[in-house]
Design an enzyme around this catalytic site. Structure first.
Site, mmCIF file in Angstrom:
data_model
loop_
_atom_site.group_PDB
_atom_site.id
_atom_site.type_symbol
_atom_site.label_atom_id
_atom_site.label_comp_id
_atom_site.label_asym_id
_atom_site.label_seq_id
_atom_site.Cartn_x
_atom_site.Cartn_y
_atom_site.Cartn_z
ATOM 1 N N ASP A 1 -73.809 3.462 -34.778
ATOM 2 C CA ASP A 1 -73.180 4.766 -34.575
ATOM 3 C C ASP A 1 -74.084 5.926 -34.969
ATOM 4 O OD1 ASP A 1 -70.716 3.617 -33.769
ATOM 5 O OD2 ASP A 1 -70.344 3.118 -35.865
ATOM 6 N N HIS A 2 -75.204 5.628 -35.557
ATOM 7 C CA HIS A 2 -76.068 6.694 -36.051
ATOM 8 C C HIS A 2 -77.435 6.541 -35.410
ATOM 9 C CE1 HIS A 2 -78.523 9.131 -38.827
ATOM 10 N NE2 HIS A 2 -77.407 9.710 -39.173
#
Lengths: 130, 163
Positions: free
Chosen positions: B33-34
Site C-alpha cells: 500500500d505504500h
C-alpha cells in the site's frame, strides 16, 4: 584563553538551534527554554549532550536541572515553593537568576528560571572551574 | 511479538559502532500500500531500523542492564528511496553515552551509496525508579539480544545462552 560571554552565548545559541529547531534570532538571553523556545522535558537531556560536545565539558544534568528539588512535593505549599525549597534551589542553581521568581514563587513559574542566560551562566561557571 | 526492522548484524564493536543490514522485499505487506504500483520503504521504518541497530548497541554497552528508549530523532535526512530488492546497511556509532542516555550517529547505505543520515538520542529508563513502568527489563528481551548473540562472549558456564 577564557571564552568571553558573547562567545559562550554564540555557542549556546548554536546548541539550542540544533536541539530545539528554533531560529537563531529567537534565542535572546532572556528567552525561557520552555515558554519561549518550546523545549519539552526530553530536550533537556539533548541540550546537556550538545553542551558537553560544544564546550568539551562534563555537564551534570542534575546540576543544571536539579530535578530532586524541582519535583519534591515537600517543597510545595498552596501552589508555591516553600522558603526552604527556594533556599535549596538557590544553593543548587547559582547559575539562575531568582529575583523575579522570589517575588512570587508559584510552582508554575519555576520553568521561567530556565532561560538562555541560565545556561550561559552555567557554562561560564564550568569553564572557570575547568 | 516485536516488529524487527533489521535482518542481522554484520559488524558489532561493543560500546563503539555496529552495522546491521535490512533486505527490502516485495513480500513485506506494508509495501503493498505504500504505494500501490510504486513500493517504497517508508522512511519512518528506516529510522526504526537505525534505532533498533543503535539501541541494541547502546544497550549492549551496559550489558543490557538498562532499558534503552528512543527519546528523540535529533535529525533525519533522506536523499533517495529504498525499494524492493535493495539491501540497506545501517551503520551507527555511539557519540555519547552516560547514565542518563546516549546519542548516536547513523548512516544508511545502499551498497556504497549513502541514502540517509539519522542521528538519534536514547534515554536510559529504570523501571525501579520511574513510576508506571515494569520493573523488569522490558526492552531487551531475547528477540533483540539474540540478534547480537554471535558477537558477544558466552557467559561463563552457560554454553552461549542469552537472557
Amino acid at each position: 584563553m577564557t571564552a568571553t560571554r558573547e562567545e559562550v552565548l554564540a555557542k549556546v545559541r548554536g546548541v539550542l538551534v540544533e536541539a530545539l529547531g528554533v531560529d537563531d534570532d529567537e534565542i535572546t538571553p532572556e528567552a525561557t527554554l520552555e515558554g519561549d523556545l518550546g523545549a519539552e522535558s526530553i530536550d533537556f537531556l539533548d541540550i546537556v549532550f550538545r553542551l558537553e560536545k560544544a564546550f568539551a565539558i562534563k555537564v551534570n544534568k542534575v546540576e543544571l536541572f536539579p530535578d530532586e528539588i524541582l519535583n519534591n512535593p515537600d517543597y510545595v505549599e498552596d501552589g508555591k515553593m516553600t522558603a526552604e525549597g527556594v533556599s535549596k534551589l538557590k544553593a543548587a542553581m547559582p547559575h539562575a537568576d531568582f529575583r523575579e521568581f522570589e517575588k512570587d514563587p508559584q510552582i508554575e513559574r519555576i520553568r521561567d528560571l530556565f532561560t538562555v542566560a541560565t545556561i550561559v551562566n552555567y557554562v561560564e561557571l564550568k569553564l572557570k572551574a575547568a | 511479538m516485536r516488529w524487527i526492522w533489521i535482518d542481522k548484524f554484520t559488524q558489532f564493536e561493543s560500546g563503539r559502532r555496529a552495522v546491521a543490514v535490512k533486505n527490502v522485499t516485495r513480500a513485506e505487506e506494508h509495501l503493498h500500500d505504500h504505494f500501490p504500483a510504486w513500493p517504497v520503504m517508508p522512511p519512518s521504518l528506516i529510522i526504526e531500523g537505525v534505532a533498533q541497530t543503535a539501541g541494541i548497541l547502546v544497550g549492549e554497552a551496559r550489558a543490557f542492564g538498562m532499558n534503552v528508549i528512543l527519546a528523540k530523532i535529533r535529525s533525519a535526512t533522506f536523499t533517495d528511496y529504498a525499494v524492493p530488492g535493495d539491501t540497506l546497511s545501517y551503520e551507527v556509532e555511539i557519540e555519547t553515552l552516560d547514565d542518563h542516555g546516549a546519542t548516536t550517529r547513523g548512516v544508511v547505505r545502499r551498497g556504497q551509496e549513502e541514502i540517509a543520515r539519522v542521528d538519534l538520542m536514547f534515554s536510559h529508563v529504570d523501571g525501579a525508579v520511574h513510576a508506571g513502568l515494569p520493573r523488569h527489563n522490558f526492552v531487551f528481551t531475547g528477540t533483540f539480544t539474540d540478534l547480537v548473540r554471535s558477537f558477544r562472549p558466552a557467559p561463563p558456564g552457560s554454553g552461549g545462552g542469552d537472557s
